[in-house]
Design an enzyme around this catalytic site. Structure first.
Site, PDB file in Angstrom:
ATOM      1  N   GLU A  73       9.643  16.252  15.604  1.00  0.00           N
ATOM      2  CA  GLU A  73      10.219  16.165  14.329  1.00  0.00           C
ATOM      3  C   GLU A  73       9.672  17.220  13.329  1.00  0.00           C
ATOM      4  O   GLU A  73       8.739  17.240  12.860  1.00  0.00           O
ATOM      5  CB  GLU A  73       9.842  14.617  13.830  1.00  0.00           C
ATOM      6  CG  GLU A  73      10.772  14.572  12.467  1.00  0.00           C
ATOM      7  CD  GLU A  73      10.400  12.972  12.132  1.00  0.00           C
ATOM      8  OE1 GLU A  73      11.103  12.219  11.440  1.00  0.00           O
ATOM      9  OE2 GLU A  73       9.466  12.445  12.378  1.00  0.00           O
ATOM     10  N   LYS A  92       0.927  -1.068   0.104  1.00  0.00           N
ATOM     11  CA  LYS A  92      -0.137   0.025  -0.012  1.00  0.00           C
ATOM     12  C   LYS A  92       0.889   0.891   0.056  1.00  0.00           C
ATOM     13  O   LYS A  92       1.415   1.690   1.171  1.00  0.00           O
ATOM     14  CB  LYS A  92      -0.900   0.049   1.170  1.00  0.00           C
ATOM     15  CG  LYS A  92      -2.201   1.326   1.191  1.00  0.00           C
ATOM     16  CD  LYS A  92      -2.645   1.457   2.352  1.00  0.00           C
ATOM     17  CE  LYS A  92      -1.800   2.808   3.183  1.00  0.00           C
ATOM     18  NZ  LYS A  92      -1.733   3.951   2.517  1.00  0.00           N
TER      19      LYS A  92
END
Length: 503
Positions: free
Chosen positions: A404, A193
């Site tokens: 992040e 996917k």
């Protein structure tokens, strides 16, 4: 400037019309297929939001069919010899080498990264196919010394089964070859996917795998939009035929998938987010450190899990480093659409990423951080072109220091000692990669030992390759990719006791 942009866009439209390997259907059981519902979703070029192609918007039923196909194919693929699997992987590698420029064009179109970076990713991604073509014939077992005189202990490695491969948008080719090359070498099958932002690169790669004579059903690709991603992901984690989930992406999503996999006690291989420190000590070659800071921070516009998040610079060389870094950014970073030859930094992948990066920078500035260069979206180029940015006067309590960033924003903080560097670097739940610049051998070894990260680069800003084991600790993941360990992740150890040998 407006006329120049129009010319660039017209050139891009011509390029997309001529792109080879551009597929607009999913790939299941060796055939190019639509979604059962016939639903489609658009794949956009992040540089201008124009539609490149529409691909099937598959749902849970489509995913289930792909898993069943992969489970059936596994029964025959597992019986192939390592030599045969090696030959097929080598053919796939050869075809990807021959079509590198074609895949790179598709990658730049849907990910926005500069064409030069796309070509570099193809080279990097192909190295895994080449590596695992060789590694397939080195997945060996053991004969163990027996405690019994009439018995022998055998350990051999067998493929675990069907693997769900869920890949990110930032490296849409290399993350497939790194995972699929390894699992094919081990004798497994898979359902891929790809990220909804970048499915076209995955389809191009699998097209070449089919041409390399990978048997029908061994590699399957299910494309899906964000709307169906959760239901498809549930199938790929919980279906009884799935033996392992291999995922690269955010820590948040990784935790969700890990929870779903736990319901069936399934193997997981998770490569998740990081919060990489880049530490510069007084003995470092500053010019060299800045050269590698450019690579470690601004590659793919900062959208890399191993990209630097925090620059921890010793006070003795802080100002020299910051000044040099600023000049280098001004000289070397060229923002623009990825198809332009001189461009080094393309757009961020989507509006959500722009919002995240903008929010982190704005919050830091509101609390006293200073922007030396950049700090905003270049709206003359488009809505997603965030300027390469350098920020100082950042404090550890700021969100931008421990979150992040995943964007072209370099955050600098002044340190006073080695112990402070270690303490600050380790003060994170992430533990993927760290970078240290020093000429002191003892210090290099101490930092490697004391930094709580799965990978530490000394005097280098790029550490990824096919040969070493790639992966993190703490909340940055489970397992390793690349190296022989990458293929062993997709095997189980079977113990066979051979008894009665004296009868």
């Amino acid at each position: 400037m407006d006329l120049l942009r129009v010319g660039i866009l017209n050139t891009f439209v011509i390029h997309t019309r001529k792109m080879h390997l551009l597929r607009n259907q999913a790939h299941v059981n060796g055939a190019w297929v639509k979604a059962k519902s016939n639903a489609m979703f658009p794949v956009l070029n992040p540089a201008d939001d124009k539609v490149i192609a529409e691909v099937p918007d598959m749902d849970a039923a489509d995913a289930k069919q792909a898993v069943d196909v992969a489970a059936c194919a596994f029964q025959s693929w597992r019986q192939t010899t390592a030599k045969e699997r090696s030959r097929i992987l080598r053919r796939w590698f050869d075809l990807c080498e021959q079509n590198a420029d074609k895949i790179a064009e598709i990658m730049t179109a849907e990910s926005g990264k500069p064409l030069s970076e796309s070509k570099a990713e193809i080279t990097y991604g192909n190295s895994f196919l080449e590596w695992f073509a060789d590694s397939a014939r080195h997945i060996n077992g053991e004969i163990i010394q027996s405690p019994w005189p009439n018995k022998q202990i055998l350990l051999n490695r067998q493929p675990i089964g069907v693997v769900s491969v869920i890949t990110p948008w930032n490296f849409p080719f290399a993350m497939i070859t790194r995972k699929v090359g390894a699992l094919l070498a081990a004798g497994c099958t898979c359902v891929i996917k790809p990220a909804e932002d970048t499915p076209l690169t995955a389809l191009a790669a699998v097209d070449l795998a089919a041409q390399a004579c990978v048997p029908n059903g061994v590699i399957n690709v299910v494309t899906t939009s964000r709307k169906n991603a959760i239901s498809v992901g549930k199938v790929l984690c919980e279906d009884p035929h799935i033996a392992c989930i291999s995922f690269t992406g955010s820590t948040q999503v990784g935790k969700l998938l890990y929870g779903q996999a736990a319901k069936g006690i399934k193997r997981v291989a998770l490569e998740l987010g990081g919060n990489a420190p880049f530490i510069v000590f007084p003995s470092a070659d500053i010019e060299h450190a800045v050269d590698h800071a450019m690579l470690a921070k601004f590659r793919n516009s900062g959208q890399a899990c191993v990209g630097v998040n925090r620059f921890l610079i010793h006070e003795g060389v802080y100002q020299e480093f910051v000044n040099c870094f600023k000049n280098r950014i001004q000289q070397k970073c060229i923002l623009g659409p990825g198809m332009r030859k001189e461009v080094t930094n393309g757009p961020l992948i989507n509006d959500a990423q722009v919002k995240k990066v903008t929010g982190l920078v704005d919050k830091a500035v509101s609390k006293g951080a200073k922007v030396l260069i950049g700090g905003k979206v270049d709206t003359q180029l488009g809505s997603k072109f965030y300027q390469p940015t350098l920020i100082t006067d950042v404090q550890p309590e700021m969100e931008i220091f421990h979150e992040e960033i995943f964007g072209p924003v370099a955050v600098c903080y002044k340190i006073k000692s080695e112990s402070e560097a270690v303490s600050l670097a380790n003060d994170t739940r992430g533990g993927l990669s760290a970078y240290v610049f020093t000429k002191e051998l003892g210090q290099a070894f101490r930092m490697s030992k004391n930094l709580e990260f799965g990978m530490v680069a000394i005097n280098d800003g790029i550490l990824s390759a096919a040969e070493p084991a790639f992966g993190g600790i703490k909340e940055s993941g489970i397992g390793r990719e690349g190296s022989l360990h990458g293929a062993l992740e997709y095997t189980d150890i079977k113990y066979t006791l051979m008894s009665g040998l004296d009868k």
